[in-house]
Design an enzyme around this catalytic site. Structure first.
Site, PDB file in Angstrom:
ATOM      1  N   CYS A 149     -12.125   1.948 -21.197  1.00  0.00           N
ATOM      2  CA  CYS A 149     -13.428   2.282 -21.776  1.00  0.00           C
ATOM      3  C   CYS A 149     -14.256   3.151 -20.852  1.00  0.00           C
ATOM      4  O   CYS A 149     -15.320   2.745 -20.378  1.00  0.00           O
ATOM      5  CB  CYS A 149     -14.171   1.010 -22.134  1.00  0.00           C
ATOM      6  SG  CYS A 149     -13.310   0.119 -23.414  1.00  0.00           S
TER       7      CYS A 149
ATOM      8  N   TYR B 209       4.199   5.143  -7.109  1.00  0.00           N
ATOM      9  CA  TYR B 209       2.730   5.212  -7.030  1.00  0.00           C
ATOM     10  C   TYR B 209       2.033   5.258  -8.398  1.00  0.00           C
ATOM     11  O   TYR B 209       0.840   5.544  -8.456  1.00  0.00           O
ATOM     12  CB  TYR B 209       2.269   6.431  -6.228  1.00  0.00           C
ATOM     13  CG  TYR B 209       2.807   6.507  -4.811  1.00  0.00           C
ATOM     14  CD1 TYR B 209       2.295   5.681  -3.810  1.00  0.00           C
ATOM     15  CD2 TYR B 209       3.816   7.402  -4.477  1.00  0.00           C
ATOM     16  CE1 TYR B 209       2.765   5.766  -2.509  1.00  0.00           C
ATOM     17  CE2 TYR B 209       4.296   7.493  -3.177  1.00  0.00           C
ATOM     18  CZ  TYR B 209       3.763   6.681  -2.198  1.00  0.00           C
ATOM     19  OH  TYR B 209       4.233   6.778  -0.908  1.00  0.00           O
TER      20      TYR B 209
HETATM   21  C1  LIG Z   1       3.196   6.542   2.521  1.00  0.00           C
HETATM   22  C2  LIG Z   1       3.977   6.650   3.760  1.00  0.00           C
HETATM   23  C3  LIG Z   1       5.306   7.064   3.707  1.00  0.00           C
HETATM   24  C4  LIG Z   1       5.970   7.524   2.440  1.00  0.00           C
HETATM   25  O1  LIG Z   1       5.449   8.728   1.967  1.00  0.00           O
HETATM   26  P1  LIG Z   1       6.082   9.448   0.680  1.00  0.00           P
HETATM   27  O2  LIG Z   1       5.213  10.640   0.485  1.00  0.00           O
HETATM   28  O3  LIG Z   1       5.993   8.478  -0.456  1.00  0.00           O
HETATM   29  O4  LIG Z   1       7.489   9.790   1.007  1.00  0.00           O
HETATM   30  C5  LIG Z   1       6.027   7.058   4.886  1.00  0.00           C
HETATM   31  N1  LIG Z   1       5.454   6.686   6.068  1.00  0.00           N
HETATM   32  C6  LIG Z   1       4.169   6.305   6.145  1.00  0.00           C
HETATM   33  C7  LIG Z   1       3.615   5.907   7.458  1.00  0.00           C
HETATM   34  C8  LIG Z   1       3.385   6.279   5.004  1.00  0.00           C
HETATM   35  O5  LIG Z   1       2.103   5.911   5.084  1.00  0.00           O
END
Ligand SMILES: *Cc1c(COP(=O)(O)O)cnc(C)c1O
Length: 471
Positions: free
Chosen positions: A387, A416
């Site tokens: 909404c 995600y």
């Molecule tokens: C989020 C994250 C990842 C993974 O990143 P992607 O873009 O999903 O591959 C790897 N290492 C750290 C420290 C992160 O915060």
């Protein structure tokens, strides 16, 4: 990593590695599996174009996930000197589902965790401490102590955390490899909120700040138990050469520390994740092989066996293998604007709704039976159920005319999106089903996360504490 097979779909499923019948590529094979899965999801009652059937479900292509994991491991294995230790740790935040972690563990992939919740999921999946890496900018002393006792690799984020580690290490010798996260400050990509290597990023020790590099080299010489270096400089919107430049800086720093120490004190480089994903088509590019090629060009010495390697990929392992399927509940016209009101919105695609320019998603139209919908293109908005006016997955998108009872598929949502549920309007977390497709085209589903029930929504909203504020 040794582990039992969680579910074995290797014998009879369509595999990305085998040439498919028409001789076209893995992306086409994945698209065909997806269409088969949509039809089967309708036939088997997982989702429905009409009441009282389910209006929303999420699907994961098990064979696709396996194929991505294998592409990752083989791209590095074929470039590295034989015998080089390598751990690929999946960034759990991308898809925090225990069956997914278990499936990846089957393929030899560990876990990168950044909270007590993510660590609990990795442990529930049976991922060994030795295959787990803890990175978080806000680790508590309790988290650090537990990780060191379990033998989970830890990457310290900042000077104060290093001081905390000093006290813990003095109290009990660590069972874990410990490193420091650095920010190579190599610059931003196209999405500010996801750029980790800017001059002012909140992560890691900034390498180019005045005095920082010399301080860090000294910090290693003072702490013989620091044996790793970590950087995570990529993400969606960051070009490969820029990611590779961050890794080159990491390697150069390790060489500098080891030269100053007069021994190979730093023995492992954790190069993070951050490979971008193509949200505009079914293409799985850039590939891990292309990334490895970019690294070989920028940092040839990375592959000579001098350092063990850790990687932390999230999005690139899972994104292409997730699909949201939602019913079009109503199709209406307002002020000349055509709007399809669906059951998929901000709760499953939060980033797209709040930052549509950075996170465009494709919309795949299907009819009520789950067959691809065809027809002349017509500009339509695709709205979610929440909404607020901005709950839109797409605006003025050219699609065949959507009608009530049709379904929309939202591909590339395996990382995600529906696994990072947003509880707006008390909309429930939808069920997630994995699927495999047999050589005969039969689709088999396996529940990987049940739908959140109304009972659990009430319980999580303090249902048992009804009178708590009246006392
Ligand atoms: C989020 C994250 C990842 C993974 O990143 P992607 O873009 O999903 O591959 C790897 N290492 C750290 C420290 C992160 O915060």
């Amino acid at each position: 990593m040794a582990s039992d097979r969680a579910y074995d779909g290797t014998s009879d499923e369509l595999s990305d590695e085998l040439p498919d019948k028409a001789g076209d590529g893995p992306a086409r094979a994945a698209a065909r599996r997806r269409d088969l899965a949509v039809r089967a999801a309708v036939e088997q009652g997982l989702v429905s174009g009409s009441d009282p059937g389910e209006p929303l479900v999420c699907l994961l292509d098990t064979a696709g996930i396996r194929a991505s994991a294998q592409a990752l491991t083989s791209a590095f294995a074929s470039a590295l000197a034989p015998g080089t230790p390598v751990l690929h740790a999946f960034a759990v935040k991308a898809a925090p589902l225990v069956p997914v972690l278990r499936l990846l563990a089957d393929e030899g992939i560990g876990c990168e965790v950044a909270s007590p919740g993510e660590l609990a999921l990795a442990r529930a999946a049976g991922v060994a401490p030795g295959a787990t890496v803890l990175d978080s900018p806000a680790k508590t002393e309790t988290e650090l102590r537990e990780a060191l006792a379990l033998g989970i690799a830890v990457n310290a984020d900042n000077r104060q955390e290093l001081e905390r580690l000093d006290a813990l290490v003095a109290a009990a010798p660590p069972r874990s490899p410990v490193g420091v996260r650095v920010n190579p400050q190599t610059g931003a990509g196209t999405i500010d909120a996801l750029s980790t290597a800017t001059a002012t990023s909140k992560f890691g020790i900034p390498l180019r700040d005045p005095g920082a590099r010399a301080w860090l080299v000294g910090a290693y010489l003072d702490r013989p138990w620091l044996t790793r270096l970590h950087a995570h400089s990529g993400s969606q919107g960051v070009p490969l050469p820029l990611i590779a430049q961050g890794v080159r800086e990491l390697h150069a720093l390790a060489e500098e520390i080891n030269a100053a120490a007069g021994r190979r004190q730093v023995d492992t480089l954790d190069i993070g994740g951050g490979l971008p994903v193509d949200f505009a088509s079914d293409a799985a590019t850039p590939t891990y092989a292309q990334y490895v090629a970019a690294l070989r060009e920028a940092v040839p010495a990375l592959f000579d066996g001098g350092y063990g390697l850790v990687t932390e990929f999230g999005r690139s392992l899972l994104a292409k293998h997730g699909l949201i399927l939602a019913r079009v509940e109503y199709a209406k016209e307002t002020g000349g604007r055509r709007i399809a009101v669906t059951h998929a919105g901000v709760q499953v695609a939060t980033r797209t709704v709040y930052a549509p320019a950075s996170w465009p998603l494709r919309i795949l139209p299907y009819d009520a039976k789950g067959a691809p919908l065809t027809g002349p293109p017509l500009a339509q908005d695709v709205a979610g159920p929440a909404c607020f006016a901005g709950d839109l997955l797409a605006t003025a998108r050219d699609l065949p005319r959507l009608s009530a009872g049709d379904l929309i598929g939202v591909p590339d949502t395996g990382a995600y999106f529906f696994t990072a549920h947003y509880g707006y309007n008390s909309l429930p977390r939808p069920a997630v089903h994995g699927f495999t497709v047999t050589a005969g085209g039969e689709v088999r589903f396996a529940l990987a996360r049940p739908a959140q029930s109304l009972t659990s929504i009430v319980a999580e909203a303090g249902g048992d504490l009804r009178d708590a504020l009246r006392r």
